[in-house]
Write a protein that holds these residues in place. Structure first.
Motif, short mmCIF file in Angstrom:
data_model
loop_
_atom_site.label_atom_id
_atom_site.label_comp_id
_atom_site.label_asym_id
_atom_site.label_seq_id
_atom_site.Cartn_x
_atom_site.Cartn_y
_atom_site.Cartn_z
N ASN A 1 9.56 -3.10 -99.94
CA ASN A 1 8.50 -4.00 -100.42
C ASN A 1 7.17 -3.68 -99.73
OD1 ASN A 1 9.00 -5.00 -97.90
ND2 ASN A 1 9.64 -7.04 -98.57
N LYS A 2 7.12 -2.53 -99.05
CA LYS A 2 5.84 -2.05 -98.52
C LYS A 2 5.07 -1.45 -99.68
CE LYS A 2 7.96 -0.64 -94.18
NZ LYS A 2 8.39 0.49 -93.35
N CYS A 3 3.76 -1.59 -99.71
CA CYS A 3 3.00 -0.92 -100.79
C CYS A 3 1.56 -0.70 -100.38
CB CYS A 3 3.06 -1.72 -102.08
SG CYS A 3 2.50 -0.70 -103.46
N VAL A 4 1.06 0.49 -100.68
CA VAL A 4 -0.33 0.81 -100.33
C VAL A 4 -1.31 0.31 -101.39
CG1 VAL A 4 0.28 2.83 -98.96
CG2 VAL A 4 -0.14 3.10 -101.40
N PHE A 5 -0.81 -0.10 -102.56
CA PHE A 5 -1.69 -0.58 -103.62
C PHE A 5 -1.97 -2.08 -103.48
CE2 PHE A 5 -0.34 3.39 -105.56
CZ PHE A 5 -1.51 3.82 -106.17
N GLN B 1 1.78 -6.54 -102.75
CA GLN B 1 0.46 -5.92 -102.58
C GLN B 1 0.09 -5.80 -101.09
OE1 GLN B 1 -2.99 -8.23 -102.25
NE2 GLN B 1 -2.33 -9.61 -103.91
N SER B 2 -0.71 -4.75 -100.80
CA SER B 2 -0.97 -4.38 -99.41
C SER B 2 -1.56 -5.51 -98.57
CB SER B 2 -1.90 -3.17 -99.39
OG SER B 2 -3.03 -3.44 -100.17
N LYS B 3 -2.34 -6.42 -99.23
CA LYS B 3 -3.04 -7.44 -98.42
C LYS B 3 -2.19 -8.68 -98.17
CE LYS B 3 -7.40 -5.86 -100.24
NZ LYS B 3 -8.31 -6.06 -101.35
N HIS B 4 -1.05 -8.79 -98.84
CA HIS B 4 -0.19 -9.97 -98.67
C HIS B 4 0.52 -9.87 -97.32
CE1 HIS B 4 3.38 -12.51 -100.36
NE2 HIS B 4 2.55 -13.24 -99.66
N LYS B 5 0.36 -10.93 -96.52
CA LYS B 5 0.96 -10.87 -95.18
C LYS B 5 2.35 -11.47 -95.21
CE LYS B 5 -3.36 -10.86 -92.60
NZ LYS B 5 -3.74 -9.73 -93.41
N PHE B 6 3.34 -10.62 -95.10
CA PHE B 6 4.73 -11.07 -95.02
C PHE B 6 5.58 -9.92 -94.46
CE2 PHE B 6 6.99 -9.28 -98.89
CZ PHE B 6 5.96 -8.43 -99.25
N THR B 7 6.84 -10.19 -94.25
CA THR B 7 7.68 -9.18 -93.60
C THR B 7 7.99 -8.02 -94.55
OG1 THR B 7 8.72 -11.02 -92.49
CG2 THR B 7 9.81 -8.89 -92.27
N ARG B 8 7.71 -6.83 -94.09
CA ARG B 8 7.95 -5.63 -94.91
C ARG B 8 9.25 -4.97 -94.47
NH1 ARG B 8 3.87 -5.34 -98.96
NH2 ARG B 8 2.14 -6.53 -98.12
N LEU B 9 10.03 -4.56 -95.46
CA LEU B 9 11.32 -3.95 -95.17
C LEU B 9 11.46 -2.66 -95.96
CD1 LEU B 9 13.43 -7.20 -95.70
CD2 LEU B 9 12.81 -6.20 -93.50
N VAL C 1 1.61 -16.04 -106.90
CA VAL C 1 2.38 -15.98 -105.64
C VAL C 1 1.46 -16.43 -104.52
CG1 VAL C 1 3.57 -14.43 -104.03
CG2 VAL C 1 3.78 -14.06 -106.50
N ILE C 2 1.90 -17.42 -103.76
CA ILE C 2 1.10 -17.92 -102.63
C ILE C 2 0.85 -16.77 -101.65
CG2 ILE C 2 1.04 -19.59 -100.67
CD1 ILE C 2 1.13 -20.99 -103.35
N GLY C 3 -0.40 -16.67 -101.20
CA GLY C 3 -0.72 -15.62 -100.22
C GLY C 3 -1.30 -14.38 -100.87
#
Ligand code: SF4
Length: 371
Positions: free
Chosen positions: A54-58, A66-74, A241-243
């Motif tokens: 769920n990491k993404c540079v776009f 999306q890259s600016k959404h702050k949440f845990t990336r796996l 989506v919140i965030g």
């Protein structure tokens, strides 16, 4: 344990990528992550659906990844996906794999991980069943070729109907360069070798995330179907989506996407032109009336004679589908139809068709049956 937790999260995230008949796709109620039931031609097919990461540079503004959404990336390793998939497959929990991914490092790095899963399944384990691989925007022609050699079906999400529409959603993705050009490559690769990706390519639109109308989406779709080897399209109703940057935008109604599916069938299977459909002043389909019925009310060809109408006219009659239309044409060559019951036996929904047809010159019903 850590891998299982990641798998659970990334299987949940995979729900945003649609495949097969989307309005009926739902996650299995089993406790096992990633088993979705897709419906295709009336059959329910369990498939394993997972995101590699769920990491993404776009920065697609509606997207949870999306890259600016702050949440845990796996991120999952190809070997972890292969292992879980084979376990499910050997236990007959699933019959196929749908693999998608956010874009990590580069498009080709991401594709390489997906290729590794499919390659291991095909070459090391002799897996011959269904694999659907998502091609990420910006993937190279070489990696697309390799994906097509391994997958039954491939897809790239258009997300929007035009460059302008995509620019409202993303500042990092180019409609022409990252998506359209890749579809053209799929086309040219397929023209050279028809055995690659034998089930063809599909795409997906996010409806309501930008200000594109149904008419704009369907017009682009018609042109994509004409010029690219796209088999079908899926419509995802925008849900904030919140965030994310679109967290305060209005949610799109699922009735709107349901009507787009009806219209897509008319364009794809019934060969309707977009200007045969009825839109309101804002270019939207009615959310309540069947698009085929509304379109029939606006055509001046009705009632059509069942014993002589050409195929394209039969296909415009509400209640007559491609299968019943071709049966009508075959049967009437030998003997003309005399009664409405004969049509009923062929699968025609006569209550819908009657006001729009004649049988041996006789009208069958007037339109006021609907009032
Ligand atoms: S490229 Fe795909 S995963 Fe990445 S932000 Fe856009 S829609 Fe989400």
């Amino acid at each position: 344990m850590e891998t299982l937790r990641k798998m659970q999260v990334l299987c949940d995230y995979a729900q945003y990528d649609l495949c097969d008949y989307s309005s009926d796709i739902k996650q299995s109620d089993a406790n096992l992550p990633g088993i979705y039931h897709a419906t295709s031609n009336g059959c329910k097919i369990p498939i394993f659906k997972v995101l590699m990461t769920n990491k993404c540079v776009f920065d697609c503004k509606y997207c949870i990844n999306q890259s600016k959404h702050k949440f845990t990336r796996l991120e999952l390793e190809p070997k972890d996906i292969t292992k879980v998939f084979l376990d499910y497959y050997q236990k007959n929990y699933v019959y196929g794999l749908f693999l998608s991914s956010g874009i990590v490092n580069s498009a080709d790095y991401t594709m390489e991980n997906m290729i590794e899963v499919a390659r291991t399944l095909r070459k090391d384990y002799g897996f011959k069943d269904y694999i659907h691989l998502k091609i990420v925007p910006g993937a190279s022609k070489e990696s697309i070729k390799r994906v097509m050699a391994l997958a039954n079906r491939v897809s790239i999400n258009f997300e929007s109907a035009s460059s302008d529409g995509l620019s409202q959603i993303s500042s990092t993705k180019s409609f022409k360069k990252d998506i359209l050009r890749r579809f053209k490559w799929i086309d040219s690769i397929k023209k050279k070798d028809k055995s690659l990706a034998p089930f063809g390519a599909t795409t997906q639109f996010v409806i309501g995330a930008n200000d594109e109308s149904d008419q704009e989406v369907l017009s682009s779709l018609k042109s994509f179907y004409r010029n690219l080897s796209i088999k079908r399209s899926y419509f995802s109703a925008f849900d904030p989506v919140i965030g994310t940057e679109f967290e305060n935008k209005e949610k799109c109604s699922s009735k709107r996407t349901a009507q787009l599916y009806h219209a897509e069938t008319l364009i794809n299977s019934y060969k309707f032109d977009v200007d045969e459909l009825v839109f309101n002043d804002g270019g939207l389909l009615s959310e309540n009336e069947d698009p085929k019925y509304l379109s029939a009310l606006n055509m001046d060809i009705f009632p059509v004679e069942i014993n002589s109408a050409p195929l394209h006219e039969l296909l415009r009659v509400p209640g007559i589908g491609p299968r019943s239309a071709s049966k009508i044409i075959n049967i009437r060559k030998k003997m003309p139809f005399k009664s409405i019951n004969q049509l009923k036996k062929l699968g025609v929904v006569v209550s819908r068709a009657e006001p729009f047809i004649k049988l041996k010159g006789n009208f069958q019903a007037s339109l006021d049956v609907y009032s």
